[in-house]
Design a protein around this motif. Structure first.
Motif, PDB file in Angstrom:
ATOM      1  N   TRP A 102      60.222  23.426   6.857  1.00 23.95           N
ATOM      2  CA  TRP A 102      59.491  24.638   7.218  1.00 23.95           C
ATOM      3  C   TRP A 102      58.258  24.243   8.019  1.00 23.95           C
ATOM      4  O   TRP A 102      57.526  23.345   7.618  1.00 23.95           O
ATOM      5  CB  TRP A 102      59.072  25.404   5.975  1.00 23.95           C
ATOM      6  N   GLN A 103      58.015  24.917   9.134  1.00 20.04           N
ATOM      7  CA  GLN A 103      56.923  24.574  10.046  1.00 20.04           C
ATOM      8  C   GLN A 103      55.982  25.756  10.229  1.00 20.04           C
ATOM      9  O   GLN A 103      56.435  26.888  10.431  1.00 20.04           O
ATOM     10  CB  GLN A 103      57.504  24.179  11.410  1.00 20.04           C
ATOM     11  N   GLN A 104      54.694  25.479  10.179  1.00 20.58           N
ATOM     12  CA  GLN A 104      53.676  26.465  10.545  1.00 20.58           C
ATOM     13  C   GLN A 104      53.232  26.123  11.961  1.00 20.58           C
ATOM     14  O   GLN A 104      52.679  25.049  12.202  1.00 20.58           O
ATOM     15  CB  GLN A 104      52.496  26.408   9.578  1.00 20.58           C
ATOM     16  N   ASP A 105      53.469  27.030  12.916  1.00 18.43           N
ATOM     17  CA  ASP A 105      53.152  26.762  14.317  1.00 18.43           C
ATOM     18  C   ASP A 105      51.714  27.094  14.677  1.00 18.43           C
ATOM     19  O   ASP A 105      51.119  26.426  15.523  1.00 18.43           O
ATOM     20  CB  ASP A 105      54.097  27.549  15.232  1.00 18.43           C
ATOM     21  N   SER A 106      51.170  28.132  14.082  1.00 19.74           N
ATOM     22  CA  SER A 106      49.807  28.548  14.408  1.00 19.74           C
ATOM     23  C   SER A 106      49.304  29.440  13.280  1.00 19.74           C
ATOM     24  O   SER A 106      50.051  29.804  12.382  1.00 19.74           O
ATOM     25  CB  SER A 106      49.780  29.313  15.736  1.00 19.74           C
ATOM     26  N   TYR A 141      50.709  23.261   8.586  1.00 24.58           N
ATOM     27  CA  TYR A 141      51.534  22.580   7.595  1.00 24.58           C
ATOM     28  C   TYR A 141      52.986  22.427   8.062  1.00 24.58           C
ATOM     29  O   TYR A 141      53.516  23.281   8.752  1.00 24.58           O
ATOM     30  CB  TYR A 141      51.541  23.372   6.286  1.00 24.58           C
ATOM     31  N   HIS A 142      53.584  21.331   7.612  1.00 23.37           N
ATOM     32  CA  HIS A 142      55.019  21.084   7.799  1.00 23.37           C
ATOM     33  C   HIS A 142      55.541  20.616   6.439  1.00 23.37           C
ATOM     34  O   HIS A 142      55.102  19.582   5.920  1.00 23.37           O
ATOM     35  CB  HIS A 142      55.259  20.005   8.860  1.00 23.37           C
ATOM     36  N   PHE A 143      56.443  21.390   5.849  1.00 25.80           N
ATOM     37  CA  PHE A 143      57.000  21.067   4.534  1.00 25.80           C
ATOM     38  C   PHE A 143      58.448  20.630   4.662  1.00 25.80           C
ATOM     39  O   PHE A 143      59.206  21.189   5.452  1.00 25.80           O
ATOM     40  CB  PHE A 143      56.987  22.302   3.618  1.00 25.80           C
ATOM     41  N   LEU A 146      49.860  30.980   5.060  1.00 27.42           N
ATOM     42  CA  LEU A 146      50.699  30.108   5.875  1.00 27.42           C
ATOM     43  C   LEU A 146      51.969  30.871   6.216  1.00 27.42           C
ATOM     44  O   LEU A 146      52.712  31.263   5.319  1.00 27.42           O
ATOM     45  CB  LEU A 146      51.084  28.840   5.110  1.00 27.42           C
ATOM     46  N   GLU A 147      52.189  31.112   7.499  1.00 30.21           N
ATOM     47  CA  GLU A 147      53.423  31.738   7.977  1.00 30.21           C
ATOM     48  C   GLU A 147      54.327  30.600   8.431  1.00 30.21           C
ATOM     49  O   GLU A 147      54.037  29.934   9.423  1.00 30.21           O
ATOM     50  CB  GLU A 147      53.145  32.689   9.147  1.00 30.21           C
ATOM     51  N   LEU A 148      55.403  30.360   7.699  1.00 28.42           N
ATOM     52  CA  LEU A 148      56.276  29.221   7.962  1.00 28.42           C
ATOM     53  C   LEU A 148      57.638  29.695   8.439  1.00 28.42           C
ATOM     54  O   LEU A 148      58.168  30.678   7.945  1.00 28.42           O
ATOM     55  CB  LEU A 148      56.456  28.394   6.684  1.00 28.42           C
TER      56      LEU A 148
END
Length: 167
Positions: free
Chosen positions: A38-42, A55-57, A152-154
């Motif tokens: 899961w990636q948060q881009d902005s 964040y990158h989970f 956090l929008e992932l």
């Protein structure tokens, strides 16, 4: 009179055997919908913020690995560590979900997942975070940190399936 001590010993032995459990020798399945990367881009209004993190989970069975990319417009410390306002920290460990809250507990580590020795740049030791899970779809999820007001929008970048590994 002889039966009373035997009964007491049996009762105490039963209580002790029920209260103790060995740690599992395999990973548990974890939470199905989280499996993958899961990636948060902005974040909203990031240009107006002095400090923020992305964040990158990676969730694999009951384990997690997180990469936290931090940005700062001010100098928080020695530039050899903070690289002109951009730096990364990493942590790995186990997680569980209880009701709508995701609990992460592990240790800070290096980018290659090796243990991070105390001292030096950035945080070391125990990593512990809790997120209240907000809206979610198959490919989007919102984590609301209990330690911050910025959600956090992932987005899901890679789905995976749990294949438990020996511990």
């Amino acid at each position: 009179m002889q039966k009373t001590p035997v009964f007491v010993l049996l009762a105490v032995g039963l209580m002790l055997s029920l209260s103790c459990r060995f740690n599992p020798d395999m990973q548990t399945l974890g939470t199905d919908y989280l499996q993958g990367e899961w990636q948060q881009d902005s974040i909203s209004m990031e240009k107006q913020l002095v400090n923020y993190s992305l964040y990158h989970f990676k969730f694999s069975c009951d384990s997690f690995f997180v990469s936290v990319q931090s940005f700062s417009k001010t100098n928080p410390g020695a530039d050899t560590c903070y690289k002109s306002g951009h730096w990364a920290e990493y942590a790995k460990g186990d997680y569980y979900q209880k009701s709508d809250t995701l609990h992460l507990k592990g240790l800070f580590c290096n980018a290659d997942m090796s243990y991070k020795e105390p001292g030096g740049c950035f945080r070391s030791g125990v990593y512990e975070e809790e997120f209240v899970i907000g809206k979610k779809t198959d490919s989007l999820i919102q984590f609301n940190p209990t330690s911050s007001v910025i959600p956090l929008e992932l987005r899901l970048i890679k789905k995976s399936t749990c294949i438990p590994k020996p511990l």
